[in-house]
Design a protein around this motif. Structure first.
Motif, PDB file in Angstrom:
ATOM      1  N   ALA A 112      18.474  11.482 -32.450  1.00  0.00           N
ATOM      2  CA  ALA A 112      18.496  11.070 -33.862  1.00  0.00           C
ATOM      3  C   ALA A 112      18.844  12.289 -34.701  1.00  0.00           C
TER       4      ALA A 112
ATOM      5  N   ALA B 138      13.615  13.223 -38.465  1.00  0.00           N
ATOM      6  CA  ALA B 138      14.430  13.111 -37.256  1.00  0.00           C
ATOM      7  C   ALA B 138      13.600  12.572 -36.089  1.00  0.00           C
TER       8      ALA B 138
ATOM      9  N   ALA C 178      13.038   8.868 -36.590  1.00  0.00           N
ATOM     10  CA  ALA C 178      14.241   8.105 -36.252  1.00  0.00           C
ATOM     11  C   ALA C 178      14.416   8.020 -34.741  1.00  0.00           C
TER      12      ALA C 178
ATOM     13  N   GLU D 221      12.417   5.398 -33.428  1.00  0.00           N
ATOM     14  CA  GLU D 221      12.840   4.113 -33.989  1.00  0.00           C
ATOM     15  C   GLU D 221      11.816   3.539 -34.958  1.00  0.00           C
TER      16      GLU D 221
ATOM     17  N   GLY E 191      17.955   5.080 -38.257  1.00  0.00           N
ATOM     18  CA  GLY E 191      18.769   6.293 -38.259  1.00  0.00           C
ATOM     19  C   GLY E 191      19.947   6.215 -39.196  1.00  0.00           C
TER      20      GLY E 191
ATOM     21  N   SER F 142      20.840   9.035 -42.134  1.00  0.00           N
ATOM     22  CA  SER F 142      22.074   9.829 -42.104  1.00  0.00           C
ATOM     23  C   SER F 142      22.730   9.938 -43.469  1.00  0.00           C
TER      24      SER F 142
END
Length: 504
Positions: A3, A87, A90, A93, A97, A101
């Motif tokens: 991620a 991060a 992500a 989950e 993600g 970003s």
């Protein structure tokens, strides 16, 4: 699975985008951060673990690796806590993600999941805008970052609010820019009794940003005069305010996250180190000359500063920027400042008073003022002696122009210069004009040309001194509303370049 979150690393006032990559892989449980992190970044492991525990989020029983890319760029500061945490979330989950970003994140994590204010939110917002991403920062940093209109700025108070926003459970409203409209302190110029010539020199210095050196005995009012200068300076323009605030954001000196239109006024003590004055130290932070960018740097007891510090000022005065050189980087900071220096004529201060001067007079005066080298002295456009104020002057009522009246004339002169240099971005004020541009704007008439040539011969002016007289004369003409530089303007400018009677 890998991620990715985004943050920034600072090189001077420039913020470089950093990709925070997180990998969760099979293997012995562990948590490693790589990519040239400093101690504060490495300690993010413990802060992230504690914050996750406070939110009842279990760390995975697997191998966690966080890479800060580009890996050869040094990473410094606790602001990497938030992007590292995001991060990891992500990678697990917990948050999408794709949403992550689109954001640049920075912020320090408290052990209970709160977001703690960090420095550099304004440059980070600029970097996010250039990369077309939103910015997530602590709530205390939101007002300063929100000045960058081109980027949505989200300023949550806790990590929980960030998670809820990225999962669409509770969207965060955009932060609003903050403004500081603090009153100008330092008193009114009309309160200063006597010293009319010094008041005039302050007006010229403020109008054209001409460096000023005042020499006089203790108690003559040099510091009091300098303290009135903030009341004469015009408010910063939008570009200047943003430039100045970016430096102060990196230094962590922005009050309440707001941006002020007031020109900065810095007055370091004469015991300040070179790193404090020109920049450096841990993280190569900006020094006083950069914190005074677009404002005033007042250096009282000028000869008492270390000689090495004084000599280091010579290049920044000329170029308007300073380079802090380190083994792994050369960091540039802007430093277009107005230098106001004050000094006693000798160590005891009473060189001109035969009844109070020391037994070494007048040699002591030459030795003392000799601490200011010739090349540095040559960079002062205005040099004047500030005599002691007589008791008769002190008995007189306050009079003369107020700071507001002088500030009006200064603002009018600055408006003339703004129009003059609109098509010349290399100069903003008369003190920055050079070369063909200076010849164009400050060409004297025949009488003035004869006067300055005669003065050059008698005073032994250097080429730099000659050009500085032209710049000062142009400012004096602007204050007088004259479209051209005439002999009286040059005569007044030359009078500020005369050598000190007792200083050499």
């Amino acid at each position: 699975m890998v991620a990715i979150a985004y943050s920034v690393a600072f090189e001077g006032i420039e913020a470089r985008l950093v990709e925070v990559q997180c990998s969760v892989a099979a293997g012995l449980p562990g948590f490693a951060i790589v990519g040239l992190p400093d101690k504060a970044v490495s300690e993010a492991r413990e802060r992230v673990k504690a914050a996750f525990g406070a939110l009842s989020i279990a760390m995975p029983n697997r191998r966690l690796t966080v890479n800060l890319s580009p890996a050869d760029l040094p990473k410094e500061g606790s602001h990497f806590d938030l992007p590292i945490a995001l991060a990891i979330l992500a990678a697990l989950e917990i948050i999408p993600g794709e949403e992550l970003s689109r954001c640049v994140a920075l912020g320090e994590l408290a052990l209970d999941g709160r977001l703690v204010a960090v420095t550099g939110a304004l440059p980070a917002a600029m970097a996010a805008a250039e990369d077309d991403r939103a910015l997530i920062c602590p709530r205390a940093c939101g007002p300063e970052a929100a000045w960058v209109d081109a980027v949505p700025v989200l300023a949550p108070a806790t990590l929980r609010e960030v998670i809820d926003h990225l999962t669409d459970r509770a969207p965060i409203a955009r932060a609003q820019p903050g403004m500081i409209d603090g009153a100008i302190t330092g008193g009114c110029l009309s309160e200063v009794k006597g010293q009319e010539r010094a008041k005039r020199a302050l007006e010229i210095a403020a109008a054209g940003r001409h460096h000023l050196l005042m020499v006089g005995p203790p108690g003559a009012g040099k510091s009091m005069l300098a303290a009135r200068l903030p009341g004469l300076m015009p408010p910063l323009g939008a570009v200047e305010a943003l430039e100045t605030s970016m430096i102060h954001s990196l230094a962590g000196t922005l009050d309440d996250g707001g941006i002020s239109r007031r020109a900065p006024f810095r007055e370091p003590h004469h015991t300040a180190s070179m790193a404090a004055i020109v920049g450096g130290g841990r993280g190569a932070k900006p020094g006083e000359i950069s914190l005074a960018h677009n404002g005033v740097l007042f250096m009282d007891e000028f000869p008492e500063f270390p000689r090495q510090v004084l000599e280091t000022l010579r290049q920044p005065i000329e170029t308007g920027e300073v380079v802090v050189a380190r083994a792994n980087a050369h960091i540039r900071y802007p430093c277009r400042f107005l230098l106001i220096a004050a000094a006693n004529p000798c160590r005891c201060g009473y060189l001109a008073d035969a009844a109070r001067a020391c037994s070494r007079a007048p040699v002591c005066g030459g030795d003392y003022m000799g601490k200011i080298s010739g090349p540095l002295m040559d960079r002062f456009d205005l040099r004047l002696e500030v005599p002691a104020v007589s008791f008769m002057d002190l008995e007189l009522p306050s009079g003369g122009d107020t700071s507001a009246q002088v500030a009006t004339r200064v603002a009018a002169a600055r408006e003339v210069q703004a129009a003059r240099f609109r098509d010349h971005p290399q100069a903003r004020v008369n003190a920055e004009a050079s070369g063909a541009l200076l010849d164009q704007i400050a060409a004297p008439d025949d009488e003035g040309r004869a006067l300055i040539l005669k003065a050059s011969e008698r005073l032994g002016l250097t080429a730099r001194g000659y050009h500085r007289i032209l710049r000062t004369a142009r400012t004096i003409a602007d204050l007088a509303g004259s479209p051209s530089v005439r002999a009286p303007h040059l005569a007044e400018a030359i009078s500020y370049r005369l050598p000190f009677v007792a200083g050499g």
